[in-house]
Design an enzyme around this catalytic site. Structure first.
Site, PDB file in Angstrom:
ATOM      1  N   ARG A 115       1.060  -1.046  -0.042  1.00  0.00           N
ATOM      2  CA  ARG A 115      -0.427  -0.425  -0.321  1.00  0.00           C
ATOM      3  C   ARG A 115       0.703   1.284   0.333  1.00  0.00           C
ATOM      4  O   ARG A 115      -0.118   2.634   0.158  1.00  0.00           O
ATOM      5  CB  ARG A 115      -0.847   0.044   1.422  1.00  0.00           C
ATOM      6  CG  ARG A 115      -1.788  -1.421   1.161  1.00  0.00           C
ATOM      7  CD  ARG A 115      -2.568  -1.266   1.412  1.00  0.00           C
ATOM      8  NE  ARG A 115      -3.903  -1.679   1.215  1.00  0.00           N
ATOM      9  CZ  ARG A 115      -4.920  -2.833   2.630  1.00  0.00           C
ATOM     10  NH1 ARG A 115      -3.338  -3.112   3.902  1.00  0.00           N
ATOM     11  NH2 ARG A 115      -5.012  -3.684   2.091  1.00  0.00           N
ATOM     12  N   LYS A 137       4.018  11.812 -11.713  1.00  0.00           N
ATOM     13  CA  LYS A 137       3.667  10.232 -12.193  1.00  0.00           C
ATOM     14  C   LYS A 137       4.361   9.302 -12.347  1.00  0.00           C
ATOM     15  O   LYS A 137       5.015   9.287 -12.354  1.00  0.00           O
ATOM     16  CB  LYS A 137       3.348  11.318 -14.261  1.00  0.00           C
ATOM     17  CG  LYS A 137       2.044  12.206 -13.891  1.00  0.00           C
ATOM     18  CD  LYS A 137       1.793  12.847 -15.509  1.00  0.00           C
ATOM     19  CE  LYS A 137       0.727  13.424 -15.660  1.00  0.00           C
ATOM     20  NZ  LYS A 137       0.546  13.515 -16.739  1.00  0.00           N
ATOM     21  N   GLU A 179      11.780  17.584 -24.659  1.00  0.00           N
ATOM     22  CA  GLU A 179      10.695  17.745 -23.581  1.00  0.00           C
ATOM     23  C   GLU A 179      11.119  19.101 -23.450  1.00  0.00           C
ATOM     24  O   GLU A 179      10.496  20.085 -23.109  1.00  0.00           O
ATOM     25  CB  GLU A 179      11.484  16.852 -22.423  1.00  0.00           C
ATOM     26  CG  GLU A 179      10.503  15.663 -22.590  1.00  0.00           C
ATOM     27  CD  GLU A 179       8.449  14.894 -22.640  1.00  0.00           C
ATOM     28  OE1 GLU A 179       7.671  16.653 -22.759  1.00  0.00           O
ATOM     29  OE2 GLU A 179       8.567  14.215 -23.123  1.00  0.00           O
ATOM     30  N   LYS A 217       8.537  22.892 -15.498  1.00  0.00           N
ATOM     31  CA  LYS A 217       7.459  22.142 -15.369  1.00  0.00           C
ATOM     32  C   LYS A 217       6.870  21.691 -14.015  1.00  0.00           C
ATOM     33  O   LYS A 217       6.192  21.805 -13.645  1.00  0.00           O
ATOM     34  CB  LYS A 217       7.951  20.329 -15.400  1.00  0.00           C
ATOM     35  CG  LYS A 217       8.026  19.252 -14.856  1.00  0.00           C
ATOM     36  CD  LYS A 217       7.094  17.294 -15.381  1.00  0.00           C
ATOM     37  CE  LYS A 217       6.826  17.190 -15.071  1.00  0.00           C
ATOM     38  NZ  LYS A 217       7.079  15.836 -15.233  1.00  0.00           N
ATOM     39  N   GLU A 227      -3.690  17.225 -12.405  1.00  0.00           N
ATOM     40  CA  GLU A 227      -4.200  17.596 -14.101  1.00  0.00           C
ATOM     41  C   GLU A 227      -5.723  17.656 -14.032  1.00  0.00           C
ATOM     42  O   GLU A 227      -6.779  16.706 -14.784  1.00  0.00           O
ATOM     43  CB  GLU A 227      -2.856  16.071 -14.620  1.00  0.00           C
ATOM     44  CG  GLU A 227      -2.831  16.760 -15.774  1.00  0.00           C
ATOM     45  CD  GLU A 227      -2.540  15.755 -16.554  1.00  0.00           C
ATOM     46  OE1 GLU A 227      -1.684  15.260 -16.350  1.00  0.00           O
ATOM     47  OE2 GLU A 227      -3.054  14.862 -17.759  1.00  0.00           O
ATOM     48  N   ARG A 231      -2.425  21.508 -15.829  1.00  0.00           N
ATOM     49  CA  ARG A 231      -0.827  20.659 -15.913  1.00  0.00           C
ATOM     50  C   ARG A 231      -1.576  20.039 -17.540  1.00  0.00           C
ATOM     51  O   ARG A 231      -0.017  19.508 -17.584  1.00  0.00           O
ATOM     52  CB  ARG A 231      -1.022  19.795 -14.769  1.00  0.00           C
ATOM     53  CG  ARG A 231       0.395  18.753 -14.888  1.00  0.00           C
ATOM     54  CD  ARG A 231       0.185  17.699 -14.146  1.00  0.00           C
ATOM     55  NE  ARG A 231       1.417  16.843 -14.400  1.00  0.00           N
ATOM     56  CZ  ARG A 231       1.417  16.008 -13.443  1.00  0.00           C
ATOM     57  NH1 ARG A 231       1.293  16.480 -12.374  1.00  0.00           N
ATOM     58  NH2 ARG A 231       2.921  15.594 -13.639  1.00  0.00           N
ATOM     59  N   HIS A 238       1.593  15.640 -26.958  1.00  0.00           N
ATOM     60  CA  HIS A 238       1.871  13.926 -27.004  1.00  0.00           C
ATOM     61  C   HIS A 238       0.036  13.020 -26.786  1.00  0.00           C
ATOM     62  O   HIS A 238       0.265  12.068 -26.747  1.00  0.00           O
ATOM     63  CB  HIS A 238       2.015  13.748 -24.836  1.00  0.00           C
ATOM     64  CG  HIS A 238       3.460  13.844 -24.411  1.00  0.00           C
ATOM     65  ND1 HIS A 238       3.699  14.979 -23.878  1.00  0.00           N
ATOM     66  CD2 HIS A 238       3.762  12.942 -23.648  1.00  0.00           C
ATOM     67  CE1 HIS A 238       5.200  15.388 -23.810  1.00  0.00           C
ATOM     68  NE2 HIS A 238       5.084  13.936 -23.569  1.00  0.00           N
ATOM     69  N   HIS A 256      10.866   8.242 -27.150  1.00  0.00           N
ATOM     70  CA  HIS A 256       9.371   8.467 -26.685  1.00  0.00           C
ATOM     71  C   HIS A 256       9.823  10.753 -27.656  1.00  0.00           C
ATOM     72  O   HIS A 256       8.985  10.863 -27.636  1.00  0.00           O
ATOM     73  CB  HIS A 256       9.451   8.903 -24.896  1.00  0.00           C
ATOM     74  CG  HIS A 256       8.360   9.851 -24.627  1.00  0.00           C
ATOM     75  ND1 HIS A 256       7.222   9.504 -24.464  1.00  0.00           N
ATOM     76  CD2 HIS A 256       8.658  11.167 -23.884  1.00  0.00           C
ATOM     77  CE1 HIS A 256       6.344  10.530 -23.963  1.00  0.00           C
ATOM     78  NE2 HIS A 256       7.171  11.062 -23.614  1.00  0.00           N
TER      79      HIS A 256
HETATM   80  N1  GLY Z   1       4.455  14.644 -18.784  1.00  0.00           N
HETATM   81  C1  GLY Z   1       3.298  15.244 -18.329  1.00  0.00           C
HETATM   82  C2  GLY Z   1       3.217  15.586 -17.032  1.00  0.00           C
HETATM   83  O1  GLY Z   1       3.993  14.568 -16.515  1.00  0.00           O
HETATM   84  O2  GLY Z   1       2.326  16.252 -16.611  1.00  0.00           O
END
Ligand code: GLY
Length: 358
Positions: A115, A137, A179, A217, A227, A231, A238, A256
């Site tokens: 968990r 993420k 990126e 970022k 998000e 975001r 993408h 990528h």
């Molecule tokens: N790679 C896009 C993000 O982390 O939101």
């Protein structure tokens, strides 16, 4: 050492030997440590860390098979079994040392094991430094669908040491630059120009430029960690990039960054088609990106398979394909509906250009 506050953790940029990593290891001195790496970083990066930190002397090293095609639930399940064999508990520590695949998978492995346990990221690729290792993420692919399974979960800390960039092949380094180009396109003309100029000497990346890109970022993620809105602009390039990358997973593969580079050109094309981005700025973007990330020759069947993948994109809502579009270089907006037909048209536009050239 440059330290930036993320949501509830620190991002440190500069030599890891000058960072707080040693004191963090002291804090975890009485727990087991697992280093998650891959075939490349276990050889080129992990020995450097183990030889510099006594706190890692007893660490077990898990080696994931390198490559996007191995970013799967099956591999994750193998690692969970291994962690169980090691008797790892939820208060132990996972240290991810690698590129985006390792930090995404390692973060997911840690987030779900018993968990959830703490993890830290030591990104070794440019892509992971400027993108994957920050922002919480984590996850894996499901068949051709990129990052279909995953959770948001922040690491305990991220240490970004450019020393590791020297271990990269040039296509891997360029993948990270895609990126950085994106950060310029969504944030500022000045940053976009600086990144494009830097592409002439990719292995001599200015530390200031690296920091600036990471800041873009980090600031977006701080304002919208899960998000819900803003975001989404980090996904520019993408929507189409992921279907290209996912499709290519079944064949020779594509980095990528290469797929996202093409995705950014195609989404910029749609931005112009929809009356947003000027034709002049589109041409600047197109020539700068395609110079580094050319469009391969896709057959009509390939194009059909890729556009079919669009319907299952994570960013879709209510059955609609949603995409980010550029208003101008430095300004991106999100949640624009695009159709399969429009995406097919962009693919055909570039296919026909190639036919004309031959
Ligand atoms: N790679 C896009 C993000 O982390 O939101």
């Amino acid at each position: 050492m440059h330290s930036i506050s993320a949501n509830d953790y620190e991002l440190e940029i500069g030599s890891i030997l000058d960072s707080s990593f040693a004191s963090l290891l002291d804090k975890y001195s009485d727990v087991k440590k697992i280093i998650v790496s891959d075939d490349n970083t276990s050889e080129h990066c992990v020995p450097f860390l183990i030889s510099n930190y006594d706190g890692l002397a007893e660490a077990e090293v898990v080696i994931l098979p390198a490559g996007e095609e191995n970013k799967s639930l099956a591999i994750v399940a193998n690692v969970w079994e291994l962690l169980t064999e090691y008797g790892l508990g939820r208060h132990d520590l996972i240290i991810n040392v690698g590129g985006g695949v390792v930090t995404d998978m390692g973060g997911f492995i840690a987030s779900c094991y018993k968990r959830g346990m703490q993890f830290i990221n030591i990104p070794t690729s440019l892509l992971s430094m400027v993108d994957a290792s920050i922002g919480g993420k984590t996850g894996v692919n499901l068949d051709h669908y990129k990052n279909q399974i995953g959770v948001f979960n922040d690491p305990e800390a991220v240490y970004i040491d450019p020393i590791f960039l020297s271990t990269l092949e040039s296509n891997e380094l360029l993948s990270g630059y895609a990126e950085m180009i994106k950060h310029g396109l969504i944030h500022s003309t000045d940053l976009f120009k600086k990144v494009i100029e830097q592409l002439d000497i990719p292995f001599e990346l200015e530390l200031e430029l690296l920091k600036e890109s990471i800041q873009v970022k980090n600031e977006v993620v701080k304002r919208d960690p899960l998000e819900g809105g803003e975001r989404k602009i980090l996904n520019f390039g993408h929507t189409i990039g992921h279907v290209i990358e996912g499709f290519m997973l079944g064949s020779e593969g594509m980095t990528h960054g290469h797929a996202v580079g093409i995705g950014m050109v195609f989404e910029a094309y749609l931005s112009t088609k929809k009356g947003k981005l000027s034709q002049e700025e589109f041409k600047i973007i197109e020539s700068a990106i395609l110079d580094v990330f050319p469009v391969p020759t896709f057959s009509n069947d390939d194009i059909q398979s890729m556009t079919a993948l669009l319907t299952n994109d994570k960013k879709n809502k209510g059955g609609k394909i949603l995409c980010c579009l550029l208003e101008k270089i430095g300004e991106c907006t999100f949640d624009h509906e695009i159709s399969e037909q429009e995406v097919t048209e962009v693919f055909l536009h570039y296919k026909n250009q190639q036919i004309n050239l031959n």
